[in-house]
Design a protein around this motif. Sequence first.
Motif, PDB file in Angstrom:
ATOM      1  N   VAL A  72       0.682  -1.178   0.040  1.00 26.74           N
ATOM      2  CA  VAL A  72       0.031   0.177  -0.255  1.00 26.74           C
ATOM      3  C   VAL A  72       0.734   1.362   0.081  1.00 26.74           C
ATOM      4  N   LEU A  73       1.832   1.312   0.911  1.00 26.74           N
ATOM      5  CA  LEU A  73       2.769   2.453   1.036  1.00 26.74           C
ATOM      6  C   LEU A  73       3.308   2.941  -0.422  1.00 26.74           C
ATOM      7  N   PRO A  74       3.815   2.244  -1.487  1.00 23.30           N
ATOM      8  CA  PRO A  74       4.193   2.663  -2.617  1.00 23.30           C
ATOM      9  C   PRO A  74       3.286   3.459  -3.293  1.00 23.30           C
ATOM     10  N   LEU A  75       1.989   2.596  -3.475  1.00 18.91           N
ATOM     11  CA  LEU A  75       0.894   3.309  -3.956  1.00 18.91           C
ATOM     12  C   LEU A  75       0.372   4.674  -3.666  1.00 18.91           C
ATOM     13  N   ALA A  76       0.563   4.788  -2.290  1.00 17.21           N
ATOM     14  CA  ALA A  76       0.042   5.854  -1.581  1.00 17.21           C
ATOM     15  C   ALA A  76       0.968   6.826  -2.015  1.00 17.21           C
ATOM     16  N   LEU A  93      -4.050   3.769  -7.721  1.00 17.28           N
ATOM     17  CA  LEU A  93      -3.246   4.418  -6.650  1.00 17.28           C
ATOM     18  C   LEU A  93      -4.166   4.405  -5.417  1.00 17.28           C
ATOM     19  N   LYS A  94      -3.543   4.811  -4.269  1.00 14.28           N
ATOM     20  CA  LYS A  94      -4.028   4.872  -3.001  1.00 14.28           C
ATOM     21  C   LYS A  94      -4.015   6.337  -2.709  1.00 14.28           C
ATOM     22  N   LEU A  95      -5.343   6.999  -2.765  1.00  9.05           N
ATOM     23  CA  LEU A  95      -5.219   8.348  -2.320  1.00  9.05           C
ATOM     24  C   LEU A  95      -6.202   8.408  -1.197  1.00  9.05           C
ATOM     25  N   TYR A  96      -5.865   9.229   0.048  1.00 15.13           N
ATOM     26  CA  TYR A  96      -6.751   9.177   1.150  1.00 15.13           C
ATOM     27  C   TYR A  96      -8.184   9.429   1.017  1.00 15.13           C
ATOM     28  N   THR A  97      -8.477  10.510  -0.102  1.00 12.33           N
ATOM     29  CA  THR A  97      -9.984  11.158  -0.131  1.00 12.33           C
ATOM     30  C   THR A  97     -10.591  10.141  -1.291  1.00 12.33           C
ATOM     31  N   GLY A  98      -9.772   9.118  -1.846  1.00 14.35           N
ATOM     32  CA  GLY A  98     -10.468   8.369  -2.502  1.00 14.35           C
ATOM     33  C   GLY A  98     -10.621   6.956  -1.914  1.00 14.35           C
ATOM     34  N   THR A  99     -10.134   6.952  -0.709  1.00 17.38           N
ATOM     35  CA  THR A  99     -10.106   5.539   0.083  1.00 17.38           C
ATOM     36  C   THR A  99     -11.127   5.785   1.325  1.00 17.38           C
ATOM     37  N   ALA A 100     -10.986   6.998   1.914  1.00 14.35           N
ATOM     38  CA  ALA A 100     -11.794   7.157   3.149  1.00 14.35           C
ATOM     39  C   ALA A 100     -13.479   6.908   3.105  1.00 14.35           C
TER      40      ALA A 100
END
Length: 204
Positions: free
Chosen positions: A10-14, A52-59
């Motif tokens: 997850v970290l690299p994608l974030a 990718l992993k974006l905070y506002t796309g995951t929350a």
Amino acid sequence: MNQQNLLRTVLPLAMLAGICISIGCVVNLRVGGVAGAALFAFGLTTVVYYGLKLYTGTAGFIRRQGDWSMLTVVLLGNIVGCLLSAWMIAYAQPDCIEPASKILAGRLAKGPLACGLLAVGCGFIMTTAVEFARKGKVLPMLLGVPVFILCGFAHSIADAFYFLVSPSEQLLQWNVLVVYLSEVVGNFIGCNLYRWMLVFSPKE
């Protein structure tokens, strides 16, 4: 998913998502206005396209995944990506420092409560845009980004970049952290607003 797997997968994608959003921030700082807001959408479209992993796309989807540690890693990874981008841009494109500083000054002038409320609007727009994008509808995503920017709503990951590009003497104030955390919470509320409101809707 254990912590080791989170950091590896997850970290690299974030981090890359944070870099993509930073690219949108740079064009917004350098172009400004409606054009800059519209071109910022490249950052979100790239995040969605590459998964990718974006905070506002995951929350807004955390209930389905049920993994709070994953959301925390996403947020931290996004910030690290913004930090790396900010270091590079502050050195290579120093003309971005002044407009970024103005954004930070504006957030501090508003205070944590106002910034938190503005972040709710952004979170709602971002989750809506991502929901449409997952169903193959790109237009709401392309419109959603300039809408939240032109409304003056606060995006916690974009602001991470703006804040980190700003001069260190401005950044290293205790109230910057308070304002930023209010945006993180506000984004989370906005991302989940629609789902929470469904609780009150009549059952058929």
